[in-house]
Design a protein around this motif. Structure first.
Motif, PDB file in Angstrom:
ATOM      1  N   ALA A 181      -1.285 -26.391  37.164  1.00 25.85           N
ATOM      2  CA  ALA A 181      -2.521 -26.813  37.602  1.00 25.85           C
ATOM      3  C   ALA A 181      -2.782 -27.996  36.554  1.00 25.85           C
ATOM      4  CB  ALA A 181      -3.466 -25.971  37.427  1.00 25.85           C
ATOM      5  N   HIS A 182      -2.767 -27.828  35.087  1.00 26.07           N
ATOM      6  CA  HIS A 182      -3.185 -28.803  34.146  1.00 26.07           C
ATOM      7  C   HIS A 182      -1.958 -29.970  34.443  1.00 26.07           C
ATOM      8  CE1 HIS A 182      -3.486 -30.654  30.354  1.00 26.07           C
ATOM      9  NE2 HIS A 182      -2.087 -30.724  30.135  1.00 26.07           N
ATOM     10  N   ALA A 183      -0.649 -29.756  34.762  1.00 28.10           N
ATOM     11  CA  ALA A 183       0.199 -30.923  35.030  1.00 28.10           C
ATOM     12  C   ALA A 183      -0.366 -31.873  36.233  1.00 28.10           C
ATOM     13  CB  ALA A 183       1.628 -30.565  35.038  1.00 28.10           C
ATOM     14  N   VAL A 184      -0.769 -31.111  37.235  1.00 32.40           N
ATOM     15  CA  VAL A 184      -1.365 -31.642  38.368  1.00 32.40           C
ATOM     16  C   VAL A 184      -2.421 -32.635  38.111  1.00 32.40           C
ATOM     17  CG1 VAL A 184      -2.268 -31.317  40.966  1.00 32.40           C
ATOM     18  CG2 VAL A 184      -0.137 -30.061  40.118  1.00 32.40           C
ATOM     19  N   ARG A 185      -3.322 -31.825  37.184  1.00 34.55           N
ATOM     20  CA  ARG A 185      -4.532 -32.586  37.055  1.00 34.55           C
ATOM     21  C   ARG A 185      -4.418 -33.821  35.907  1.00 34.55           C
ATOM     22  NH1 ARG A 185      -8.786 -30.434  32.619  1.00 34.55           N
ATOM     23  NH2 ARG A 185      -7.284 -31.579  31.291  1.00 34.55           N
ATOM     24  N   MET A 186      -3.471 -33.598  35.116  1.00 37.52           N
ATOM     25  CA  MET A 186      -3.106 -34.776  34.414  1.00 37.52           C
ATOM     26  C   MET A 186      -2.535 -35.835  35.338  1.00 37.52           C
ATOM     27  SD  MET A 186      -4.097 -34.223  31.247  1.00 37.52           S
ATOM     28  CE  MET A 186      -3.252 -35.426  30.297  1.00 37.52           C
ATOM     29  N   ALA A 187      -1.537 -35.607  36.026  1.00 42.08           N
ATOM     30  CA  ALA A 187      -1.098 -36.438  37.105  1.00 42.08           C
ATOM     31  C   ALA A 187      -2.060 -37.264  37.791  1.00 42.08           C
ATOM     32  CB  ALA A 187       0.051 -35.768  37.879  1.00 42.08           C
ATOM     33  N   SER A 188      -3.045 -36.669  38.269  1.00 40.67           N
ATOM     34  CA  SER A 188      -4.161 -36.928  39.073  1.00 40.67           C
ATOM     35  C   SER A 188      -5.053 -37.875  38.176  1.00 40.67           C
ATOM     36  CB  SER A 188      -5.148 -35.935  39.735  1.00 40.67           C
ATOM     37  OG  SER A 188      -6.058 -36.331  40.487  1.00 40.67           O
ATOM     38  N   ASP A 189      -5.171 -37.379  36.939  1.00 40.15           N
ATOM     39  CA  ASP A 189      -6.201 -38.082  35.980  1.00 40.15           C
ATOM     40  C   ASP A 189      -5.418 -39.399  35.628  1.00 40.15           C
ATOM     41  OD1 ASP A 189      -7.996 -36.386  36.244  1.00 40.15           O
ATOM     42  OD2 ASP A 189      -7.612 -35.147  34.258  1.00 40.15           O
ATOM     43  N   LEU A 190      -4.161 -39.395  35.344  1.00 43.88           N
ATOM     44  CA  LEU A 190      -3.247 -40.661  34.832  1.00 43.88           C
ATOM     45  C   LEU A 190      -3.643 -41.337  36.112  1.00 43.88           C
ATOM     46  CD1 LEU A 190      -1.408 -42.045  33.097  1.00 43.88           C
ATOM     47  CD2 LEU A 190       0.627 -40.609  34.021  1.00 43.88           C
ATOM     48  N   GLN A 191      -3.132 -41.048  37.364  1.00 42.04           N
ATOM     49  CA  GLN A 191      -3.291 -42.044  38.511  1.00 42.04           C
ATOM     50  C   GLN A 191      -4.557 -42.650  38.512  1.00 42.04           C
ATOM     51  OE1 GLN A 191      -0.713 -43.035  40.356  1.00 42.04           O
ATOM     52  NE2 GLN A 191      -2.124 -44.109  41.706  1.00 42.04           N
ATOM     53  N   GLY A 201     -18.442 -39.626  30.258  1.00 47.66           N
ATOM     54  CA  GLY A 201     -18.186 -39.712  28.949  1.00 47.66           C
ATOM     55  C   GLY A 201     -16.903 -38.791  28.627  1.00 47.66           C
ATOM     56  N   THR A 202     -16.841 -37.484  28.991  1.00 44.23           N
ATOM     57  CA  THR A 202     -15.764 -36.639  28.922  1.00 44.23           C
ATOM     58  C   THR A 202     -14.339 -37.077  29.681  1.00 44.23           C
ATOM     59  OG1 THR A 202     -17.114 -34.858  28.838  1.00 44.23           O
ATOM     60  CG2 THR A 202     -14.927 -34.235  29.202  1.00 44.23           C
ATOM     61  N   SER A 203     -14.816 -37.596  31.000  1.00 38.92           N
ATOM     62  CA  SER A 203     -13.454 -38.293  31.470  1.00 38.92           C
ATOM     63  C   SER A 203     -12.873 -39.543  31.030  1.00 38.92           C
ATOM     64  CB  SER A 203     -14.067 -38.805  33.075  1.00 38.92           C
ATOM     65  OG  SER A 203     -14.428 -37.658  33.724  1.00 38.92           O
ATOM     66  N   SER A 204     -13.951 -40.414  30.155  1.00 38.84           N
ATOM     67  CA  SER A 204     -13.431 -41.464  29.623  1.00 38.84           C
ATOM     68  C   SER A 204     -12.626 -41.111  28.325  1.00 38.84           C
ATOM     69  CB  SER A 204     -14.686 -42.129  29.155  1.00 38.84           C
ATOM     70  OG  SER A 204     -14.475 -43.548  28.293  1.00 38.84           O
ATOM     71  N   MET A 205     -12.826 -40.381  27.553  1.00 35.71           N
ATOM     72  CA  MET A 205     -12.239 -39.625  26.540  1.00 35.71           C
ATOM     73  C   MET A 205     -10.628 -39.164  26.976  1.00 35.71           C
ATOM     74  SD  MET A 205     -14.879 -37.772  23.836  1.00 35.71           S
ATOM     75  CE  MET A 205     -15.423 -36.463  24.736  1.00 35.71           C
ATOM     76  N   ARG A 206     -10.669 -38.574  28.044  1.00 30.03           N
ATOM     77  CA  ARG A 206      -9.549 -37.944  28.418  1.00 30.03           C
ATOM     78  C   ARG A 206      -8.645 -39.196  29.037  1.00 30.03           C
ATOM     79  NH1 ARG A 206     -12.156 -33.178  30.943  1.00 30.03           N
ATOM     80  NH2 ARG A 206     -11.642 -31.424  29.567  1.00 30.03           N
ATOM     81  N   GLU A 207      -9.174 -40.081  29.725  1.00 29.14           N
ATOM     82  CA  GLU A 207      -8.479 -41.258  30.261  1.00 29.14           C
ATOM     83  C   GLU A 207      -8.021 -42.121  29.005  1.00 29.14           C
ATOM     84  OE1 GLU A 207     -11.052 -43.108  32.862  1.00 29.14           O
ATOM     85  OE2 GLU A 207     -10.902 -41.439  34.372  1.00 29.14           O
ATOM     86  N   ARG A 208      -8.808 -42.310  28.062  1.00 31.30           N
ATOM     87  CA  ARG A 208      -8.258 -43.121  26.898  1.00 31.30           C
ATOM     88  C   ARG A 208      -7.025 -42.426  26.477  1.00 31.30           C
ATOM     89  NH1 ARG A 208     -11.135 -47.712  25.293  1.00 31.30           N
ATOM     90  NH2 ARG A 208     -13.118 -47.731  26.405  1.00 31.30           N
ATOM     91  N   ALA A 209      -7.065 -41.091  26.224  1.00 31.29           N
ATOM     92  CA  ALA A 209      -5.842 -40.524  25.564  1.00 31.29           C
ATOM     93  C   ALA A 209      -4.887 -40.490  26.217  1.00 31.29           C
ATOM     94  CB  ALA A 209      -6.423 -39.191  25.235  1.00 31.29           C
ATOM     95  N   ALA A 210      -5.139 -40.337  27.596  1.00 30.55           N
ATOM     96  CA  ALA A 210      -3.768 -40.374  28.703  1.00 30.55           C
ATOM     97  C   ALA A 210      -3.114 -41.512  28.723  1.00 30.55           C
ATOM     98  CB  ALA A 210      -4.414 -39.930  29.975  1.00 30.55           C
ATOM     99  N   GLU A 211      -3.898 -42.728  28.454  1.00 25.87           N
ATOM    100  CA  GLU A 211      -3.491 -44.217  28.797  1.00 25.87           C
ATOM    101  C   GLU A 211      -2.188 -44.297  27.449  1.00 25.87           C
ATOM    102  OE1 GLU A 211      -6.646 -46.911  28.111  1.00 25.87           O
ATOM    103  OE2 GLU A 211      -7.555 -46.240  30.046  1.00 25.87           O
ATOM    104  N   LEU A 212      -2.555 -43.480  26.452  1.00 19.74           N
ATOM    105  CA  LEU A 212      -1.481 -43.594  25.461  1.00 19.74           C
ATOM    106  C   LEU A 212      -0.372 -42.717  25.552  1.00 19.74           C
ATOM    107  CD1 LEU A 212      -3.603 -44.458  22.347  1.00 19.74           C
ATOM    108  CD2 LEU A 212      -2.310 -46.030  23.791  1.00 19.74           C
ATOM    109  N   GLY A 213      -0.564 -41.781  26.438  1.00 21.59           N
ATOM    110  CA  GLY A 213       0.645 -40.448  26.585  1.00 21.59           C
ATOM    111  C   GLY A 213      -0.016 -39.396  26.084  1.00 21.59           C
ATOM    112  N   GLY A 214      -1.125 -39.219  25.512  1.00 25.11           N
ATOM    113  CA  GLY A 214      -1.760 -38.163  24.675  1.00 25.11           C
ATOM    114  C   GLY A 214      -2.657 -37.194  25.593  1.00 25.11           C
ATOM    115  N   SER A 215      -3.646 -36.524  24.721  1.00 23.69           N
ATOM    116  CA  SER A 215      -4.399 -35.544  25.587  1.00 23.69           C
ATOM    117  C   SER A 215      -5.590 -35.477  24.741  1.00 23.69           C
ATOM    118  CB  SER A 215      -3.854 -34.078  25.434  1.00 23.69           C
ATOM    119  OG  SER A 215      -3.637 -33.759  24.163  1.00 23.69           O
ATOM    120  N   CYS A 216      -6.663 -34.912  25.322  1.00 23.13           N
ATOM    121  CA  CYS A 216      -7.974 -34.667  24.769  1.00 23.13           C
ATOM    122  C   CYS A 216      -8.466 -33.418  25.380  1.00 23.13           C
ATOM    123  CB  CYS A 216      -8.849 -35.844  24.963  1.00 23.13           C
ATOM    124  SG  CYS A 216     -10.589 -35.700  24.233  1.00 23.13           S
ATOM    125  N   ALA A 217      -8.740 -32.730  24.333  1.00 24.42           N
ATOM    126  CA  ALA A 217      -9.416 -31.147  24.923  1.00 24.42           C
ATOM    127  C   ALA A 217     -10.710 -30.783  24.207  1.00 24.42           C
ATOM    128  CB  ALA A 217      -8.401 -30.023  24.350  1.00 24.42           C
TER     129      ALA A 217
END
Length: 662
Positions: A444-454, A625-641
């Motif tokens: 579920a986390h991987a799917v969410r990350m893939a969806s967020d990344l897309q 704001g929360t989505s923005s933080m996660r997206e900025r981390a995901a853009e670099l291949g990282g994560s934000c919790a």
């Protein structure tokens, strides 16, 4: 299969049950009319309870399931057991009264019905106890061979020769009008047939176990009741301790009841839980005890003068073997009762394989199918926090909910529908859920990350095009027109400088003002591309200044981190994440202390913003704001919790890799 049978069949079943009870009741009445010394010499046998219960229960099964052979076998075997105890009592009564001729006739009926009752109840009934169905061809051959053995034993008992030699005091010899077995041949034949009968009974139990292993989970649950009761009966029969006969007599009454549950209502009680826990506990105790006493014996032989050392070594070895043995027995019982889907370890391996072979977009659907099959429920659904919903079957109203947590962060929930037709035990479901839930959370986390990344890629593309449009508009409509007007002003000043110096001076003053406006426009464009504080102060001082300007006065602020050169993209992402986190602290946390810690370790920058505020709400949804933080981390291949520790407050942890950003 639904219940069948007419009202007439039920009446016949009631009559058969009443007849069996009357037959056994008559035997008991005759038994208690015997002289005390004779009555005390007679032991209670399982035929009493078998004769009273098997016909009644078998008749009820035959009325409900007319097509099944098991009911008729139970009726015949139970009536034979009833005749056994009745004619045994009549034989004894006739012998006591001195009517030895009648006793001899009664004895023939007694031994014949005894041998045949054992064949029906101990061989043919267990063979048909697997859901009431016929046995396979191989076990059918065994049933025929066992029938020949029991019939031979009946004939041997019918033709038993009259014993010769002195008799115990008070005993009488009952004549046998059908005596045809030679005196010297009877003892060895009887001994051989005794062990052959015992072997057939054990093989009947083995047939149940073998057929359980090859059956589907529903049949396994159905046969669990009769398998348990018959196994206890066989064990006590093999032990052959006279002290066990009263208990064995009572226990025999449970066998027809268990068969009734198996054929009619096997899902009514959780026998699989009872059987599984009984075997696991008993096997663990036996195994640990064997290891303990075995180790103690070995050390006692090797170190006889150190008894304490032997006891300590035995206890240590037993403790080491306890948990692996218990897990091994539990997996074995799960496999035995439920098949391949009963072993959580095999289910996890299957889930991993399904996810590995599935298309990334279908991974969660594959997981849902495996979970539904492993738990045997009507429906399973997974809801991810980003709104994605994947289901298999119908979860219905009021499904059971299990939160999906990935490294302390809620990523969704698992919804389970009602148990299906081949429902498993609650303890089994708990083990399967405990084993599969981390894997479901990972997917579920991987799917969410893939969806967020897309979505992040789509937003990056849209933002890039919007930024290009803004820059083009600002440069063309703002800066371009301003520079064009300045060029025209400069030409007019050049033309009027000789003839009208005052006018030229006024034009040059306007030109100077326009140049200041152009400088301001350029500065705004530059500030929009990258925070200037990063270049002027560095990342640490820029975040410290940002915290001071953002948070309320009086808030204790601590900022610490390495003074290392970082890639520009990492600096911007860390600054923007800290900016958004501090904004959330000011708006929602009501915190008095805020600490910002940046650590650089093995090519990974970790940004941790912690406060002592009110923490996270019980029900929360990811905002912009929360989505923005996660997206900025995901853009670099990282994560934000974002987590809420037990000590209170909120912690935002962003992990930003440096690799690939230089």
């Amino acid at each position: 299969m639904e219940d069948r049978g007419s009202g007439q069949a039920l009446v016949i079943a009631a009559v058969v049950g009443a007849v069996s009870v009357v037959v056994v009741g008559a035997a008991v009445w005759i038994h208690f009319q015997l002289p005390p010394n004779v009555r005390e010499s007679l032991s209670t046998t399982p035929h009493y309870t078998a004769g009273a219960t098997f016909p009644a229960v078998g008749a009820y099964i035959a009325a409900r399931r007319p097509r099944l052979m098991i009911g008729r076998l139970m009726i015949v075997g139970g009536l034979l057991a009833g005749l056994t105890v009745l004619f045994l009592a009549l034989t004894t009564r006739a012998a006591v009264d001195g009517d030895l001729a009648a006793a001899g006739v009664f004895r023939i009926v007694t031994v014949a019905s005894w041998a045949l009752a054992d064949g029906f109840l101990a061989i043919w009934v267990p063979l048909f106890a697997i859901g009431g169905r016929r046995p396979s061809r191989g076990w059918s051959v065994f049933a025929v061979v066992a029938g020949v053995i029991f019939v031979t034993r009946a004939l041997l008992w019918v033709g038993e020769p009259v014993p010769e030699g002195p008799l115990p005091p008070g005993s009488v010899v009952v004549p046998n009008p059908l005596e045809f077995v030679p005196q010297g041949l009877y003892p060895p034949l009887n001994q051989v047939l005794f062990y052959a009968v015992l072997a057939c009974i054990v093989l009947a139990l083995v047939s149940m176990v073998v057929r359980i292993r090859g059956a589907d989970p529903e049949v396994r649950r159905a046969v669990a009741w009769p398998a348990l009761t018959f196994a206890v009966y066989v064990v006590l029969l093999v032990i052959d301790n006279p002290g066990h006969w009263p208990f064995l007599t009572v226990w025999t009454a449970l066998i027809p009841v268990s068969i009734m549950f198996s054929v009619l209502r096997h899902g009514l009680f959780g026998i699989d839980n009872v059987l599984s826990r009984t075997v696991v506990v008993a096997g663990t105790i036996a195994g640990v005890s064997a290891v303990y006493f075995g180790t103690g014996a070995v050390f006692s032989l090797l170190m006889s003068e150190y008894d304490i050392v032997a006891g300590l070594a035995a206890a240590l070895f037993a403790g080491v073997f306890y948990q692996p043995l218990r897990r091994l027995l539990q997996r074995g019982m799960d496999r035995l009762l439920y098949g391949p889907v009963g072993d959580p370890r095999m289910l996890t391996a299957r889930l991993v394989e399904e996810v590995r072979n599935a298309d990334p977009s279908e991974a969660l659907a594959a997981v849902v199918d495996v979970v539904r099959d492993g738990l045997a429920v009507d429906g399973v659904a997974v809801e991810v926090v980003n709104g994605l919903h994947v289901s298999s079957g119908q979860v219905g109203d009021g499904p059971k909910e299990h939160p999906l947590v990935w490294h302390g962060e809620p990523v969704g929930r698992l919804l389970l529908g009602r148990p299906g037709s081949r429902r498993f035990g609650a303890a089994h479901d708990e083990r399967v859920i405990a084993a599969l839930l981390p894997y479901v959370a990972d997917v579920a986390h991987a799917v969410r990350m893939a969806s967020d990344l897309q979505r992040s890629r789509e937003r990056i593309l849209a933002a890039r095009e919007e930024e290009r449009r803004r820059l083009r508009r600002d440069l063309h409509d703002g800066l371009g027109q301003t520079l064009g007007a300045m060029a025209m002003t400069l030409n007019m000043a050049r033309l009027t400088i000789k003839g009208s110096p005052g006018t030229a001076d006024h034009l040059l003053r306007d030109l100077r003002t326009g140049m200041d406006a152009v400088a301001g426009d350029i500065r705004e464009l530059v500030y929009g591309l990258r925070p200037p504080a990063l270049d002027d102060l560095g990342l640490i001082e820029a975040i410290r200044t940002l915290a001071t300007e953002t948070l309320d006065p009086g808030t204790h602020i601590s900022v610490d981190g390495p003074a290392a050169d970082l890639p520009a993209a990492v600096e911007v992402a860390a600054y923007r994440i800290a900016q958004e986190a501090l904004t959330n602290v000011r708006k929602h946390a009501h915190a008095r202390r805020v600490s910002i810690l940046l650590t650089l370790d093995d090519g990974l920058l970790t940004v941790r913003i912690a406060d002592d505020g009110i923490g996270l709400p019980e029900v929360r949804r990811a905002g912009v704001g929360t989505s923005s933080m996660r997206e900025r981390a995901a853009e670099l291949g990282g994560s934000c919790a974002i987590t809420a520790p037990d000590t209170g407050g909120t912690v935002v942890t962003a992990r930003l890799p440096l690799t690939g950003t230089m």
